[in-house]
Design an enzyme around this catalytic site. Structure first.
Site, PDB file in Angstrom:
ATOM      1  N   ASP A  31       0.851  -1.188   0.000  1.00  0.00           N
ATOM      2  CA  ASP A  31       0.000   0.000   0.000  1.00  0.00           C
ATOM      3  C   ASP A  31       0.892   1.245   0.000  1.00  0.00           C
ATOM      4  O   ASP A  31       1.904   1.275   0.706  1.00  0.00           O
ATOM      5  CB  ASP A  31      -0.897  -0.014   1.237  1.00  0.00           C
ATOM      6  CG  ASP A  31      -2.015   1.003   1.177  1.00  0.00           C
ATOM      7  OD1 ASP A  31      -1.713   2.217   1.085  1.00  0.00           O
ATOM      8  OD2 ASP A  31      -3.185   0.609   1.229  1.00  0.00           O
ATOM      9  N   ILE A  32       0.517   2.260  -0.777  1.00  0.00           N
ATOM     10  CA  ILE A  32       1.332   3.481  -0.847  1.00  0.00           C
ATOM     11  C   ILE A  32       1.157   4.362   0.396  1.00  0.00           C
ATOM     12  O   ILE A  32       1.957   5.250   0.640  1.00  0.00           O
ATOM     13  CB  ILE A  32       1.049   4.313  -2.129  1.00  0.00           C
ATOM     14  CG1 ILE A  32      -0.405   4.747  -2.199  1.00  0.00           C
ATOM     15  CG2 ILE A  32       1.469   3.549  -3.361  1.00  0.00           C
ATOM     16  CD1 ILE A  32      -0.695   5.763  -3.284  1.00  0.00           C
ATOM     17  N   ASN A  88     -12.885  -3.216   2.975  1.00  0.00           N
ATOM     18  CA  ASN A  88     -13.807  -2.090   3.119  1.00  0.00           C
ATOM     19  C   ASN A  88     -14.828  -2.150   1.978  1.00  0.00           C
ATOM     20  O   ASN A  88     -14.499  -2.574   0.876  1.00  0.00           O
ATOM     21  CB  ASN A  88     -13.040  -0.772   3.056  1.00  0.00           C
ATOM     22  CG  ASN A  88     -12.006  -0.656   4.162  1.00  0.00           C
ATOM     23  OD1 ASN A  88     -12.258  -1.036   5.302  1.00  0.00           O
ATOM     24  ND2 ASN A  88     -10.844  -0.145   3.835  1.00  0.00           N
ATOM     25  N   HIS A 101     -10.662  -4.972  -2.926  1.00  0.00           N
ATOM     26  CA  HIS A 101      -9.294  -5.243  -2.498  1.00  0.00           C
ATOM     27  C   HIS A 101      -9.278  -5.612  -1.022  1.00  0.00           C
ATOM     28  O   HIS A 101     -10.131  -5.195  -0.248  1.00  0.00           O
ATOM     29  CB  HIS A 101      -8.357  -4.065  -2.785  1.00  0.00           C
ATOM     30  CG  HIS A 101      -8.770  -2.764  -2.194  1.00  0.00           C
ATOM     31  ND1 HIS A 101      -9.826  -2.008  -2.693  1.00  0.00           N
ATOM     32  CD2 HIS A 101      -8.277  -2.060  -1.154  1.00  0.00           C
ATOM     33  CE1 HIS A 101      -9.947  -0.902  -1.987  1.00  0.00           C
ATOM     34  NE2 HIS A 101      -9.024  -0.911  -1.041  1.00  0.00           N
ATOM     35  N   HIS A 103      -6.935  -5.774   2.465  1.00  0.00           N
ATOM     36  CA  HIS A 103      -5.766  -5.220   3.150  1.00  0.00           C
ATOM     37  C   HIS A 103      -5.215  -6.297   4.080  1.00  0.00           C
ATOM     38  O   HIS A 103      -5.954  -6.856   4.893  1.00  0.00           O
ATOM     39  CB  HIS A 103      -6.151  -4.019   4.023  1.00  0.00           C
ATOM     40  CG  HIS A 103      -6.688  -2.860   3.264  1.00  0.00           C
ATOM     41  ND1 HIS A 103      -5.933  -1.739   2.977  1.00  0.00           N
ATOM     42  CD2 HIS A 103      -7.924  -2.627   2.746  1.00  0.00           C
ATOM     43  CE1 HIS A 103      -6.679  -0.872   2.311  1.00  0.00           C
ATOM     44  NE2 HIS A 103      -7.888  -1.388   2.160  1.00  0.00           N
TER      45      HIS A 103
END
Length: 113
Positions: A31-32, A88, A101, A103
């Site tokens: 993740d950025i 989410n 997606h 996490h």
């Protein structure tokens, strides 16, 4: 809300994002904006808008994402200390990119909700 093309570009290797795992079904990358020492996103290679769009035809993709998150947790050596998986869904659920997606967070003690 960000555009779904960001994930499609990563899957198609049109960005400089470092892919840590990719096969015919999923792509995983850091993740950025990490929320933990290890914060990896796992996305299906086929577009699914969010969790509400899981159905009988694509259920195997979600199952595979979860299965591979365990393998990635082992690869990252966080499987014994512990990790968290978050999906989410929609704006109020915290989804910022309209593309399903998962996490995978770990590598440190995570805060409780």
């Amino acid at each position: 809300m960000m555009n779904k093309k960001i994930f499609q570009n990563i899957i198609n290797k049109k960005t400089h994002s470092k892919i840590i795992f990719q096969d015919e079904k999923i792509t995983a990358f850091h993740d950025i904006s990490p929320k933990a020492r290890i914060h990896i996103l796992i996305v299906p290679n086929i577009f699914i808008k969010n969790l509400n769009h899981i159905n009988k035809k694509n259920l195997n993709v979600l199952t595979y994402m979860l299965h591979m998150s365990i393998k990635i947790a082992k690869k990252e050596k966080i499987h014994k200390s512990g990790y968290r998986i978050i999906i989410n869904c929609n704006k109020n659920g915290g989804q910022k990119i309209p593309y399903l997606h998962l996490h995978l967070l770990g590598g440190e003690k995570l805060k409780n909700f």
